[in-house]
Design an enzyme around this catalytic site. Structure first.
Site, PDB file in Angstrom:
ATOM      1  N   HIS A   1       0.851  -1.186   0.000  1.00 35.96           N
ATOM      2  CA  HIS A   1       0.000   0.000   0.000  1.00 35.96           C
ATOM      3  C   HIS A   1       0.882   1.229   0.000  1.00 35.96           C
ATOM      4  O   HIS A   1       1.937   1.225   0.623  1.00 35.96           O
ATOM      5  CB  HIS A   1      -0.904   0.004   1.246  1.00 35.96           C
ATOM      6  CG  HIS A   1      -2.043   0.953   1.130  1.00 35.96           C
ATOM      7  ND1 HIS A   1      -1.929   2.277   1.451  1.00 35.96           N
ATOM      8  CD2 HIS A   1      -3.310   0.768   0.691  1.00 35.96           C
ATOM      9  CE1 HIS A   1      -3.089   2.867   1.229  1.00 35.96           C
ATOM     10  NE2 HIS A   1      -3.942   1.991   0.769  1.00 35.96           N
TER      11      HIS A   1
ATOM     12  N   ASP B  82      -7.970  -5.483   0.322  1.00 36.44           N
ATOM     13  CA  ASP B  82      -8.502  -6.308  -0.752  1.00 36.44           C
ATOM     14  C   ASP B  82      -8.050  -7.753  -0.705  1.00 36.44           C
ATOM     15  O   ASP B  82      -8.559  -8.586  -1.456  1.00 36.44           O
ATOM     16  CB  ASP B  82      -8.107  -5.704  -2.110  1.00 36.44           C
ATOM     17  CG  ASP B  82      -8.935  -4.474  -2.391  1.00 36.44           C
ATOM     18  OD1 ASP B  82     -10.093  -4.447  -1.952  1.00 36.44           O
ATOM     19  OD2 ASP B  82      -8.423  -3.546  -3.022  1.00 36.44           O
TER      20      ASP B  82
HETATM   21  N1  ACO Z   1       4.145  -7.529  -4.908  1.00 44.26           N
HETATM   22  C1  ACO Z   1       5.498  -7.488  -5.075  1.00 44.26           C
HETATM   23  N2  ACO Z   1       6.256  -6.394  -4.882  1.00 44.26           N
HETATM   24  C2  ACO Z   1       5.635  -5.269  -4.503  1.00 44.26           C
HETATM   25  C3  ACO Z   1       4.242  -5.218  -4.304  1.00 44.26           C
HETATM   26  C4  ACO Z   1       3.487  -6.396  -4.522  1.00 44.26           C
HETATM   27  N3  ACO Z   1       2.157  -6.418  -4.352  1.00 44.26           N
HETATM   28  N4  ACO Z   1       3.878  -3.974  -3.948  1.00 44.26           N
HETATM   29  C5  ACO Z   1       4.998  -3.251  -3.908  1.00 44.26           C
HETATM   30  N5  ACO Z   1       6.078  -4.032  -4.243  1.00 44.26           N
HETATM   31  C6  ACO Z   1       7.482  -3.622  -4.272  1.00 44.26           C
HETATM   32  C7  ACO Z   1       7.782  -2.736  -5.477  1.00 44.26           C
HETATM   33  O1  ACO Z   1       8.178  -3.517  -6.584  1.00 44.26           O
HETATM   34  C8  ACO Z   1       8.885  -1.878  -4.947  1.00 44.26           C
HETATM   35  O2  ACO Z   1      10.060  -2.661  -4.933  1.00 44.26           O
HETATM   36  P1  ACO Z   1      11.534  -1.962  -5.184  1.00 44.26           P
HETATM   37  O3  ACO Z   1      11.720  -1.026  -4.031  1.00 44.26           O
HETATM   38  O4  ACO Z   1      12.474  -3.096  -5.229  1.00 44.26           O
HETATM   39  O5  ACO Z   1      11.415  -1.238  -6.497  1.00 44.26           O
HETATM   40  C9  ACO Z   1       8.507  -1.649  -3.480  1.00 44.26           C
HETATM   41  O6  ACO Z   1       7.715  -2.802  -3.131  1.00 44.26           O
HETATM   42  C10 ACO Z   1       7.699  -0.376  -3.253  1.00 44.26           C
HETATM   43  O7  ACO Z   1       6.523  -0.444  -4.054  1.00 44.26           O
HETATM   44  P2  ACO Z   1       5.950   0.723  -4.961  1.00 44.26           P
HETATM   45  O8  ACO Z   1       5.422   0.152  -6.256  1.00 44.26           O
HETATM   46  O9  ACO Z   1       6.945   1.822  -5.052  1.00 44.26           O
HETATM   47  O10 ACO Z   1       4.728   1.193  -4.092  1.00 44.26           O
HETATM   48  P3  ACO Z   1       3.539   2.127  -4.539  1.00 44.26           P
HETATM   49  O11 ACO Z   1       3.170   2.904  -3.339  1.00 44.26           O
HETATM   50  O12 ACO Z   1       3.850   2.894  -5.768  1.00 44.26           O
HETATM   51  O13 ACO Z   1       2.374   1.106  -4.914  1.00 44.26           O
HETATM   52  C11 ACO Z   1       0.545  -0.377  -4.682  1.00 44.26           C
HETATM   53  C12 ACO Z   1       1.391   0.697  -4.018  1.00 44.26           C
HETATM   54  C13 ACO Z   1       0.041   0.110  -6.057  1.00 44.26           C
HETATM   55  C14 ACO Z   1      -0.660  -0.668  -3.810  1.00 44.26           C
HETATM   56  C15 ACO Z   1       1.419  -1.650  -4.852  1.00 44.26           C
HETATM   57  O14 ACO Z   1       1.840  -2.118  -3.591  1.00 44.26           O
HETATM   58  C16 ACO Z   1       0.688  -2.754  -5.618  1.00 44.26           C
HETATM   59  O15 ACO Z   1       0.682  -2.755  -6.839  1.00 44.26           O
HETATM   60  N6  ACO Z   1       0.047  -3.714  -4.877  1.00 44.26           N
HETATM   61  C17 ACO Z   1      -0.733  -4.749  -5.529  1.00 44.26           C
HETATM   62  C18 ACO Z   1      -2.089  -4.205  -5.950  1.00 44.26           C
HETATM   63  C19 ACO Z   1      -3.013  -3.959  -4.787  1.00 44.26           C
HETATM   64  O16 ACO Z   1      -3.166  -4.819  -3.913  1.00 44.26           O
HETATM   65  N7  ACO Z   1      -3.683  -2.805  -4.797  1.00 44.26           N
HETATM   66  C20 ACO Z   1      -4.672  -2.445  -3.790  1.00 44.26           C
HETATM   67  C21 ACO Z   1      -4.245  -1.242  -3.034  1.00 44.26           C
HETATM   68  S1  ACO Z   1      -5.371  -0.922  -1.722  1.00 44.26           S
HETATM   69  C22 ACO Z   1      -6.713  -0.226  -2.459  1.00 44.26           C
HETATM   70  O17 ACO Z   1      -6.673   0.411  -3.454  1.00 44.26           O
HETATM   71  C23 ACO Z   1      -7.971  -0.490  -1.807  1.00 44.26           C
END
Ligand code: ACO
Length: 431
Positions: free
Chosen positions: A308, A366
């Site tokens: 998140h 979720d």
């Molecule tokens: N699986 C694997 N790796 C992940 C995940 C994941 N679900 N989420 C984040 N990471 C990693 C990223 O690759 C990044 O790694 P790095 O530092 O090596 O580059 C690090 O964790 C930080 O992640 P970001 O993408 O920079 O985080 P951001 O805040 O931009 O994205 C998000 C947040 C979109 C929720 C992301 O975690 C994601 O895509 N999760 C899966 C989708 C999801 O569950 N969305 C629901 C969100 S809650 C809602 O809307 C109700």
């Protein structure tokens, strides 16, 4: 010291600027950069808004480090345990928990706005039978402005309130009609004797030839999920609603834009994506392979329902939903759902994995909501629609808060231009 300033020095020119720091009642204060460009000639650069407060708000507070969420100051855990969706909707719209009489009036208003204009029915028929219900939602909710000219004067607070009531009341009817269209069943009219979520279940699952009685366990679970999804400060869809609303667009169009933004798998579409992911993983023995893919930067696969932008701790909504998931599955006699077992195991393995620990990736709301929806018989392509019904309360509350501000201005971000510098047009034969 109540108000202080932050001084920034340009190391190239020596020019300095003193920026006021705006105080938050809780959480990080914000540096006011409103005059920064005018005085320093620089834009600030923050793609994805990692450090940017786009507005001030009295609605929702969340602390990502502690895993804390509050609506109007009330902790989500207390609202989840003691309140109900309509009462929390009142709290969000009007700022206070209602007295009994206020709650009765509010419920009555919402109940009496739940019917759809008959002409709207032909909209549904225009969609192909296998249209995604979210596509129908975006279109039909946007079209409501064509029916309610009497509540689209956004400068009139009473119009704003009526439009908000209509949106909250009609979302379940539109959602259920989208579903009925996708399965080829007749639309079902709302029943004013039922609760908000009871009515939704009735409109989704009853048919003209058979009696339908919603299971109280299902009704309670859905009401709880709806409370948890009402608002989450300036997330992508809420920011979209605010940005659309800042131009003076009518509230129905603004909420339709929020629905569109919610649809994406990185936001509200994640609940649907979690179920597809669990089905793909299929078995506990396949978890390590999928985890390896999630950790591989060259692989677009991500663990859906994990991570998140703000929470760097367990999402408090996920904690509540996880507990409810156990309850629902056991009460509905579904406690041996292999996908639930798989989800619990996946969570356990990921939470002990160095990659997820280092990046503070925890299950979000979720991760478990889809499993509850599934247990309630709600089809996967309706998961995000469910989210949109609940989030409508947050969207309208945020929109009303923004519009009622004295110096409300259009939202208009700038950009860091990295395209070509000036060049001359070359006739097609000379390129
Ligand atoms: N699986 C694997 N790796 C992940 C995940 C994941 N679900 N989420 C984040 N990471 C990693 C990223 O690759 C990044 O790694 P790095 O530092 O090596 O580059 C690090 O964790 C930080 O992640 P970001 O993408 O920079 O985080 P951001 O805040 O931009 O994205 C998000 C947040 C979109 C929720 C992301 O975690 C994601 O895509 N999760 C899966 C989708 C999801 O569950 N969305 C629901 C969100 S809650 C809602 O809307 C109700």
């Amino acid at each position: 010291m109540d108000e202080h300033t932050l001084t920034i020095t340009d190391n190239k020119t020596g020019q300095q600027i003193e920026l006021p720091v705006r105080k938050a009642t809780q959480g990080p204060d914000a540096v006011d950069i409103g005059h920064f460009f005018r005085e320093m000639g620089y834009l600030t650069y923050d793609p994805g808004f990692l450090s940017t407060a786009s507005c001030h708000s009295k609605l929702t507070y969340l602390d990502g480090k502690q895993g804390m969420l509050m609506y109007r100051g009330y902790p989500i855990e207390q609202l989840a345990e003691h309140s109900n969706f309509i009462e929390v909707a009142h709290l969000m719209m009007y700022g206070e928990l209602p007295q009994q009489q206020q709650l009765d009036n509010f419920s009555d208003i919402i109940v009496h706005h739940s019917m759809l204009n008959e002409a709207l029915k032909s909209f549904f028929r225009g969609f192909y039978h296998d249209a995604h219900p979210m596509a129908i939602m975006v279109g039909v909710v946007g079209s409501l402005s064509a029916f309610y000219h009497d509540s689209t004067d956004i400068s009139n607070p009473r119009h704003r309130e009526i439009a908000a009531h209509r949106l909250i009341a009609k979302m379940p009817s539109i959602a259920a009609a989208s579903y009925k269209h996708s399965i080829g069943e007749p639309q079902v009219y709302p029943d004013n004797s039922l609760s908000y979520v009871g009515n939704l279940l009735h409109m989704m699952f009853s048919v003209p030839c058979e009696q339908f009685q919603a299971d109280p366990v299902a009704e309670k679970a859905l009401d709880l999920i709806f409370i948890l999804h009402i608002d989450h400060e300036q997330n992508a869809s809420t920011s979209t609603v605010r940005l659309a609303g800042s131009s003076g667009a009518n509230p129905f169009a603004c909420i339709a834009s929020g629905i569109a933004a919610l649809w994406g798998p990185a936001h509200g579409g994640a609940n649907e994506a979690v179920l597809s992911m669990l089905e793909k993983i299929g078995d506990v023995k396949n978890i390590p392979g999928y985890l390896a893919r999630a950790k591989d930067r060259d692989d677009p696969f991500r663990l859906m329902g994990f991570g998140h932008r703000v929470y760097k701790n367990y999402d408090p909504r996920a904690r509540i939903i996880r507990k409810m998931c156990h309850e629902v599955l056991s009460k509905l006699g579904n406690d041996s759902d292999p996908l639930f077992e798989l989800a619990l195991r996946l969570e356990e393995i990921a939470l002990n994995d160095e990659y997820f620990i280092e990046r503070k990736l925890y299950p979000n709301v979720d991760f478990y909501s889809g499993l509850i929806y599934k247990a309630l018989g709600i089809p996967t392509n309706m998961f995000t629609v469910m989210f949109s019904i609940a989030r409508t309360v947050g969207w309208v509350a945020q929109w009303m808060e923004m519009i009622s501000e004295k110096n409300q201005r259009i939202g208009r971000p700038r950009q860091l231009y990295i395209g070509p510098t000036k060049r001359d047009y070359v006739p097609i034969g000379n390129r």
